[in-house]
Design a protein around this motif. Structure first.
Motif, PDB file in Angstrom:
ATOM      1  N   ARG A  84      12.883 -11.569  -2.186  1.00 18.58           N
ATOM      2  CA  ARG A  84      13.939 -11.354  -1.203  1.00 18.58           C
ATOM      3  C   ARG A  84      13.724 -10.088  -0.376  1.00 18.58           C
ATOM      4  NH1 ARG A  84      19.501 -12.772  -4.600  1.00 18.58           N
ATOM      5  NH2 ARG A  84      18.869 -14.874  -5.278  1.00 18.58           N
ATOM      6  N   TRP A  85      12.803  -9.238  -0.791  1.00 16.68           N
ATOM      7  CA  TRP A  85      12.590  -7.983  -0.082  1.00 16.68           C
ATOM      8  C   TRP A  85      12.062  -8.247   1.322  1.00 16.68           C
ATOM      9  CZ3 TRP A  85       9.542  -4.716  -4.254  1.00 16.68           C
ATOM     10  CH2 TRP A  85      10.339  -4.583  -5.392  1.00 16.68           C
ATOM     11  N   ASN A  86      12.479  -7.423   2.254  1.00 15.66           N
ATOM     12  CA  ASN A  86      11.980  -7.531   3.628  1.00 15.66           C
ATOM     13  C   ASN A  86      10.650  -6.785   3.729  1.00 15.66           C
ATOM     14  OD1 ASN A  86      11.513  -7.696   6.335  1.00 15.66           O
ATOM     15  ND2 ASN A  86      13.324  -6.537   6.970  1.00 15.66           N
ATOM     16  N   LEU A  87       9.581  -7.492   3.473  1.00 12.33           N
ATOM     17  CA  LEU A  87       8.265  -6.852   3.430  1.00 12.33           C
ATOM     18  C   LEU A  87       7.710  -6.533   4.808  1.00 12.33           C
ATOM     19  CD1 LEU A  87       6.531  -8.822   0.541  1.00 12.33           C
ATOM     20  CD2 LEU A  87       7.828  -6.695   0.443  1.00 12.33           C
ATOM     21  N   LEU A  88       8.386  -6.972   5.873  1.00 10.52           N
ATOM     22  CA  LEU A  88       7.945  -6.613   7.213  1.00 10.52           C
ATOM     23  C   LEU A  88       8.720  -5.425   7.765  1.00 10.52           C
ATOM     24  CD1 LEU A  88       7.301 -10.082   8.879  1.00 10.52           C
ATOM     25  CD2 LEU A  88       5.649  -8.447   7.960  1.00 10.52           C
ATOM     26  N   ASP A  89       9.559  -4.830   6.937  1.00 14.90           N
ATOM     27  CA  ASP A  89      10.263  -3.617   7.322  1.00 14.90           C
ATOM     28  C   ASP A  89       9.284  -2.443   7.275  1.00 14.90           C
ATOM     29  OD1 ASP A  89      13.201  -2.230   7.455  1.00 14.90           O
ATOM     30  OD2 ASP A  89      11.831  -1.044   6.220  1.00 14.90           O
ATOM     31  N   ARG A  90       9.327  -1.598   8.289  1.00 14.90           N
ATOM     32  CA  ARG A  90       8.383  -0.475   8.375  1.00 14.90           C
ATOM     33  C   ARG A  90       8.420   0.392   7.120  1.00 14.90           C
ATOM     34  NH1 ARG A  90       6.238   1.568  13.153  1.00 14.90           N
ATOM     35  NH2 ARG A  90       6.660   0.379  15.044  1.00 14.90           N
ATOM     36  N   ASP A  91       9.628   0.729   6.666  1.00 15.91           N
ATOM     37  CA  ASP A  91       9.754   1.609   5.507  1.00 15.91           C
ATOM     38  C   ASP A  91       9.209   0.951   4.248  1.00 15.91           C
ATOM     39  OD1 ASP A  91      10.962   3.616   7.021  1.00 15.91           O
ATOM     40  OD2 ASP A  91      12.975   2.831   6.664  1.00 15.91           O
ATOM     41  N   VAL A  92       9.551  -0.309   4.036  1.00 16.97           N
ATOM     42  CA  VAL A  92       9.092  -1.010   2.836  1.00 16.97           C
ATOM     43  C   VAL A  92       7.568  -1.089   2.828  1.00 16.97           C
ATOM     44  CG1 VAL A  92       9.202  -3.152   1.513  1.00 16.97           C
ATOM     45  CG2 VAL A  92      11.244  -2.322   2.696  1.00 16.97           C
ATOM     46  N   ALA A 103       2.403   0.878   0.622  1.00 13.62           N
ATOM     47  CA  ALA A 103       1.074   1.429   0.887  1.00 13.62           C
ATOM     48  C   ALA A 103       0.790   2.690   0.082  1.00 13.62           C
ATOM     49  CB  ALA A 103       0.918   1.725   2.374  1.00 13.62           C
ATOM     50  N   THR A 104       1.817   3.329  -0.453  1.00 15.94           N
ATOM     51  CA  THR A 104       1.619   4.544  -1.252  1.00 15.94           C
ATOM     52  C   THR A 104       1.906   4.309  -2.727  1.00 15.94           C
ATOM     53  OG1 THR A 104       3.898   5.245  -0.750  1.00 15.94           O
ATOM     54  CG2 THR A 104       2.154   6.069   0.679  1.00 15.94           C
ATOM     55  N   ALA A 105       2.203   3.067  -3.111  1.00 15.93           N
ATOM     56  CA  ALA A 105       2.489   2.751  -4.507  1.00 15.93           C
ATOM     57  C   ALA A 105       1.193   2.761  -5.329  1.00 15.93           C
ATOM     58  CB  ALA A 105       3.170   1.388  -4.603  1.00 15.93           C
ATOM     59  N   ARG A 136      -1.585   0.131  -4.715  1.00 14.48           N
ATOM     60  CA  ARG A 136      -1.731  -0.045  -3.270  1.00 14.48           C
ATOM     61  C   ARG A 136      -2.956  -0.871  -2.910  1.00 14.48           C
ATOM     62  NH1 ARG A 136      -4.164   5.288  -0.296  1.00 14.48           N
ATOM     63  NH2 ARG A 136      -5.980   5.576  -1.602  1.00 14.48           N
ATOM     64  N   GLU A 137      -3.987  -0.861  -3.756  1.00 11.95           N
ATOM     65  CA  GLU A 137      -5.175  -1.645  -3.424  1.00 11.95           C
ATOM     66  C   GLU A 137      -4.846  -3.134  -3.412  1.00 11.95           C
ATOM     67  OE1 GLU A 137      -8.891  -0.679  -5.286  1.00 11.95           O
ATOM     68  OE2 GLU A 137      -8.326   1.433  -5.502  1.00 11.95           O
ATOM     69  N   ALA A 138      -3.977  -3.576  -4.312  1.00 15.83           N
ATOM     70  CA  ALA A 138      -3.552  -4.975  -4.299  1.00 15.83           C
ATOM     71  C   ALA A 138      -2.780  -5.269  -3.021  1.00 15.83           C
ATOM     72  CB  ALA A 138      -2.690  -5.271  -5.521  1.00 15.83           C
ATOM     73  N   PHE A 139      -1.948  -4.320  -2.602  1.00 18.92           N
ATOM     74  CA  PHE A 139      -1.202  -4.503  -1.366  1.00 18.92           C
ATOM     75  C   PHE A 139      -2.135  -4.526  -0.162  1.00 18.92           C
ATOM     76  CE2 PHE A 139       0.978  -2.423   2.273  1.00 18.92           C
ATOM     77  CZ  PHE A 139       1.795  -3.488   2.606  1.00 18.92           C
ATOM     78  N   LEU A 140      -3.139  -3.646  -0.149  1.00 14.92           N
ATOM     79  CA  LEU A 140      -4.081  -3.624   0.963  1.00 14.92           C
ATOM     80  C   LEU A 140      -4.859  -4.936   1.051  1.00 14.92           C
ATOM     81  CD1 LEU A 140      -5.423   0.042   0.760  1.00 14.92           C
ATOM     82  CD2 LEU A 140      -3.682  -0.885   2.293  1.00 14.92           C
TER      83      LEU A 140
END
Length: 260
Positions: free
Chosen positions: A105-113, A118-120, A123-127
């Motif tokens: 449900r998270w808004n993953l296209l939100d700039r802050d999210v 990207a700093t979690a 982050r490599e999985a996110f990248l």
């Protein structure tokens, strides 16, 4: 005089407000610099949620506990929670409190999210997720740009490409790299891609920082970008698409990604 009486009443009201900890930030609340305390607090709590400190379903500490932890007013906490609810990270109900929503449900296209992701720690999985997104979007966007770009849009793409090669340091190169890819999305002529590109701008910045440090051959990376620029400029959509595929394959190696 009535005017003097009104001034005295206003002065007393102001003094009372300054003593109300639920309205005014404490004088020693120096943890968050700047005027937007609630935004900084939302960023701190949001980052903790995204990195897994509070898994989905977790009940968050109450207002009083957050206020004590970060030495801020309870009103700042309330505003921060509202911000996170607007991003669909949290839900809230009276007598229960606030809890973390399921990740889907998270808004993953939100700039802050995106920035928090990207700093979690993972982050490599996110990248890699960002890279997969690029595989889906960028090749066709470049082909459309080759067919539809205006002279002004082409000039923007060419300038960003040239500034990448002339950059004196990593930050300059990253900024030019991001501008290059966003300019191509704009030149594609698809109105839906423009806001999408702006939203993922932060994610691209973090991806390019990571991959630029991992990939030692910057001359090769520059030539791959120049091939994209050339084929868009010469209005060769198939060649532009293939050039993007080559660039993305090179980036895949930089982050250890494997296309499915």
């Amino acid at each position: 005089m009535p005017q003097d009486k009104a001034k005295k009443q206003a002065s007393r009201a102001k003094a009372q407000a300054s003593r109300d900890p639920a309205v005014v930030r404490r004088a020693d609340a120096a943890h968050f610099p700047g005027s937007s305390v609630h935004a900084s607090l939302a960023s701190e709590i949001g980052l903790r949620i995204v990195r897994g400190d509070y898994p989905p379903g977790s009940i968050l500490p109450n207002e009083a506990k957050w206020a004590e932890t970060f030495n801020v007013s309870r009103s700042a906490v309330r505003e921060a929670i509202k911000m996170l609810m607007a991003k669909s990270l949290l839900a809230s109900r009276p007598k229960i409190g606030s809890w973390v929503e399921p990740k889907e449900r998270w808004n993953l296209l939100d700039r802050d999210v995106l920035a928090w992701y990207a700093t979690a720690p993972d982050r490599e999985a996110f990248l890699r997720t960002v890279q997969e997104f690029r595989h889906i979007i960028e090749p066709e966007a470049s082909a459309f740009a080759a067919m539809r770009r205006s002279d002004e849009q082409m000039a923007e793409i060419s300038l960003a490409c040239r500034e990448m090669g002339e950059a004196a340091n990593l930050p300059e190169r990253i900024r030019a790299d991001t501008r290059f890819h966003l300019a191509i999305l704009r030149a594609s002529g698809n109105d839906l891609l423009v806001p999408l590109g702006v939203l993922i701008e932060s994610a691209l910045d973090h991806l390019f920082i990571f991959t630029t440090r991992q990939v030692g051959d910057q001359n090769r990376a520059q030539k791959l970008h120049e091939a994209i620029e050339k084929n868009i400029r010469l209005q060769r959509p198939a060649a532009a698409r293939n050039a993007v595929h080559k660039l993305l394959a090179d980036t895949d190696e930089g982050i250890g990604s494997r296309r499915r």
